[in-house]
Design an enzyme around this catalytic site. Structure first.
Site, PDB file in Angstrom:
ATOM      1  CG  HIS A   1     -14.010  -1.577  -2.405  1.00 40.74           C
ATOM      2  ND1 HIS A   1     -13.906  -2.101  -3.671  1.00 40.74           N
ATOM      3  CD2 HIS A   1     -15.099  -2.184  -1.838  1.00 40.74           C
ATOM      4  CE1 HIS A   1     -14.879  -2.991  -3.871  1.00 40.74           C
ATOM      5  NE2 HIS A   1     -15.628  -3.047  -2.785  1.00 40.74           N
TER       6      HIS A   1
ATOM      7  CD  GLN B   1     -16.523  -1.642  -7.634  1.00 40.80           C
ATOM      8  OE1 GLN B   1     -16.396  -2.835  -7.384  1.00 40.80           O
ATOM      9  NE2 GLN B   1     -16.773  -1.225  -8.864  1.00 40.80           N
TER      10      GLN B   1
ATOM     11  CG  LEU C   1     -11.385  -0.529 -23.152  1.00 44.30           C
ATOM     12  CD1 LEU C   1     -11.451   0.824 -23.835  1.00 44.30           C
ATOM     13  CD2 LEU C   1     -10.063  -0.643 -22.376  1.00 44.30           C
TER      14      LEU C   1
ATOM     15  N   GLY D   1     -16.493   1.438 -15.901  1.00 45.61           N
ATOM     16  CA  GLY D   1     -15.157   0.852 -15.732  1.00 45.61           C
ATOM     17  C   GLY D   1     -15.033  -0.149 -14.605  1.00 45.61           C
ATOM     18  CB  THR D   2     -16.785  -1.764 -12.210  1.00 44.01           C
ATOM     19  OG1 THR D   2     -16.712  -2.883 -11.320  1.00 44.01           O
ATOM     20  CG2 THR D   2     -18.226  -1.435 -12.539  1.00 44.01           C
TER      21      THR D   2
ATOM     22  CB  CYS E   1      -7.215   3.775  15.141  1.00 40.43           C
ATOM     23  SG  CYS E   1      -7.137   2.946  16.735  1.00 40.43           S
TER      24      CYS E   1
ATOM     25  CE1 TYR F   1      -3.977  -1.852  -0.350  1.00 47.13           C
ATOM     26  CE2 TYR F   1      -2.951  -3.312   1.254  1.00 47.13           C
ATOM     27  CZ  TYR F   1      -3.920  -3.075   0.304  1.00 47.13           C
ATOM     28  OH  TYR F   1      -4.831  -4.051  -0.011  1.00 47.13           O
TER      29      TYR F   1
HETATM   30  P1  OAD Z   1     -11.316  -4.577 -12.545  1.00 45.92           P
HETATM   31  O1  OAD Z   1      -9.844  -4.511 -12.805  1.00 45.92           O
HETATM   32  O2  OAD Z   1     -11.883  -5.866 -12.106  1.00 45.92           O
HETATM   33  O3  OAD Z   1     -12.111  -4.140 -13.866  1.00 45.92           O
HETATM   34  C1  OAD Z   1     -11.773  -2.981 -14.573  1.00 45.92           C
HETATM   35  C2  OAD Z   1     -12.795  -2.818 -15.683  1.00 45.92           C
HETATM   36  O4  OAD Z   1     -12.542  -1.578 -16.321  1.00 45.92           O
HETATM   37  C3  OAD Z   1     -12.747  -3.895 -16.762  1.00 45.92           C
HETATM   38  O5  OAD Z   1     -14.063  -4.361 -17.001  1.00 45.92           O
HETATM   39  C4  OAD Z   1     -12.187  -3.159 -17.999  1.00 45.92           C
HETATM   40  O6  OAD Z   1     -12.747  -3.663 -19.209  1.00 45.92           O
HETATM   41  C5  OAD Z   1     -12.667  -1.749 -17.725  1.00 45.92           C
HETATM   42  N1  OAD Z   1     -11.824  -0.683 -18.336  1.00 45.92           N
HETATM   43  C6  OAD Z   1     -10.479  -0.649 -18.463  1.00 45.92           C
HETATM   44  N2  OAD Z   1     -10.085   0.511 -19.017  1.00 45.92           N
HETATM   45  C7  OAD Z   1     -11.210   1.247 -19.242  1.00 45.92           C
HETATM   46  C8  OAD Z   1     -11.478   2.542 -19.791  1.00 45.92           C
HETATM   47  N3  OAD Z   1     -10.497   3.342 -20.217  1.00 45.92           N
HETATM   48  N4  OAD Z   1     -12.773   2.951 -19.877  1.00 45.92           N
HETATM   49  C9  OAD Z   1     -13.788   2.138 -19.459  1.00 45.92           C
HETATM   50  N5  OAD Z   1     -13.599   0.915 -18.935  1.00 45.92           N
HETATM   51  C10 OAD Z   1     -12.335   0.465 -18.815  1.00 45.92           C
HETATM   52  O7  OAD Z   1     -11.639  -3.407 -11.504  1.00 45.92           O
HETATM   53  P2  OAD Z   1     -12.927  -3.208 -10.578  1.00 45.92           P
HETATM   54  O8  OAD Z   1     -14.154  -3.736 -11.228  1.00 45.92           O
HETATM   55  O9  OAD Z   1     -12.912  -1.820 -10.106  1.00 45.92           O
HETATM   56  O10 OAD Z   1     -11.451  -4.395  -4.483  1.00 45.92           O
HETATM   57  O11 OAD Z   1     -12.548  -4.162  -9.370  1.00 45.92           O
HETATM   58  C11 OAD Z   1     -13.440  -4.252  -8.276  1.00 45.92           C
HETATM   59  C12 OAD Z   1     -12.672  -4.481  -7.014  1.00 45.92           C
HETATM   60  O12 OAD Z   1     -11.818  -5.618  -7.173  1.00 45.92           O
HETATM   61  C13 OAD Z   1     -11.713  -3.381  -6.627  1.00 45.92           C
HETATM   62  O13 OAD Z   1     -12.318  -2.311  -5.963  1.00 45.92           O
HETATM   63  C14 OAD Z   1     -10.761  -4.102  -5.714  1.00 45.92           C
HETATM   64  C15 OAD Z   1     -10.542  -5.354  -6.553  1.00 45.92           C
HETATM   65  O14 OAD Z   1     -10.153  -6.483  -5.878  1.00 45.92           O
HETATM   66  C16 OAD Z   1     -10.789  -4.402  -3.339  1.00 45.92           C
HETATM   67  O15 OAD Z   1      -9.595  -4.195  -3.270  1.00 45.92           O
HETATM   68  C17 OAD Z   1     -11.663  -4.684  -2.160  1.00 45.92           C
END
Ligand code: OAD
Length: 247
Positions: A109, A91, A203, A176-177, A117, A54
């Protein structure tokens, strides 16, 4: 015209700012084991390893070239100009939404720039990296701060407030998730269930089993400014098959 909007952002919105996503090629979870760096058990087993992980991500975030992009800016504009209610949920643990000007938001998150703490749960903005000397000022004896990050097996923040907003919204947009991590991955079902329009910006082409009613495929930084203008102009997204306002 929409009255209540909920937006969920994920790592993809920060990708164009130079921050790695988790699950794309070369993503963070390709280089690190989740159980080592993102679980309470991993922290208990090797505090230094988790702190290093981190600390490096926090330092990375402070590189001068890491800046909010057009998608973060569009959401800050939406907050400023939208006359209904807006809740932005991220997130992401970076601070690019705040740096773009978003004020009302939930970091479900956690946040990279804070420590917590472990006893009182009070949070502190980090002045120095995590380590045995970086302690809270709320307890005697002072406790070693842990990352203010929700690890796997822990409950995300503000879930009651999030569910209240999802129950009442008329538009839900996920940007973007990958939709692989719950409870965030289930927000679309809740919003659908309560009659909201549900829209995904990603994307990648949508999964054939996607629960979203509408999809915009492409970069968030290119799509979001147009999508926000369409909403601010009082248009309903599905009405013209999602044709977006000209930028
Ligand atoms: P991911 O890495 O799982 O997914 C990222 C998404 O963003 C994918 O679906 C890509 O296709 C999309 N993407 C990439 N570049 C992009 C762009 N320029 N425009 C639009 N979309 C794009 O990330 P998250 O879904 O955020 O949790 O992951 C969820 C959680 O998993 C995170 O918060 C983290 C991780 O483990 C914790 O740490 C608790």
């Amino acid at each position: 015209m929409y009255r209540r909007i909920v937006i969920l952002t994920g790592a993809g919105i920060s990708a164009e700012s130079g921050i790695s996503t988790f699950r794309d090629q070369d993503g963070l979870w390709e280089k690190h084991h989740i159980e080592d760096v993102a679980t309470p058990e991993g922290y208990a087993k090797d505090i230094q390893l988790v702190e290093r992980f981190y600390n490096l991500r926090w330092q990375d975030l402070q590189r001068p070239e890491i800046l909010p992009n057009a998608a973060h800016q569009a959401l800050a504009k939406l907050e400023l100009e939208f006359e209904g209610e807006l809740l932005l949920i991220t997130q992401n643990v970076d601070d690019l939404h705040e740096r773009a000007g978003s004020l009302r938001m939930i970091h479900m998150h956690g946040e990279l720039k804070k420590g917590r703490c472990p006893k009182s749960q009070q949070t502190f903005v980090l002045r120095e990296p995590f380590g045995e000397d970086n302690c809270c000022t709320c307890c005697i004896p002072a406790m070693r701060l842990r990352p203010h990050i929700v690890w796997f097996g822990e409950m995300p923040f503000a879930m009651d407030r999030i569910h209240d907003a999802l129950d009442e919204c008329d538009l839900f947009i996920a940007i973007g998730t990958s939709g692989t991590v719950y409870p965030a991955a289930g927000f679309v079902d809740t919003a659908n269930h309560h009659g909201a329009q549900t829209v995904e910006v990603n994307l990648m082409q949508p999964d054939p089993h996607s629960q979203f009613q509408y999809h915009f495929t492409g970069k968030a930084g290119e799509i979001m400014p147009k999508l926000v203008d369409t909403i601010l102009n009082g248009n309903i997204l599905g009405a013209n098959k999602c044709k977006l306002a000209q930028a």
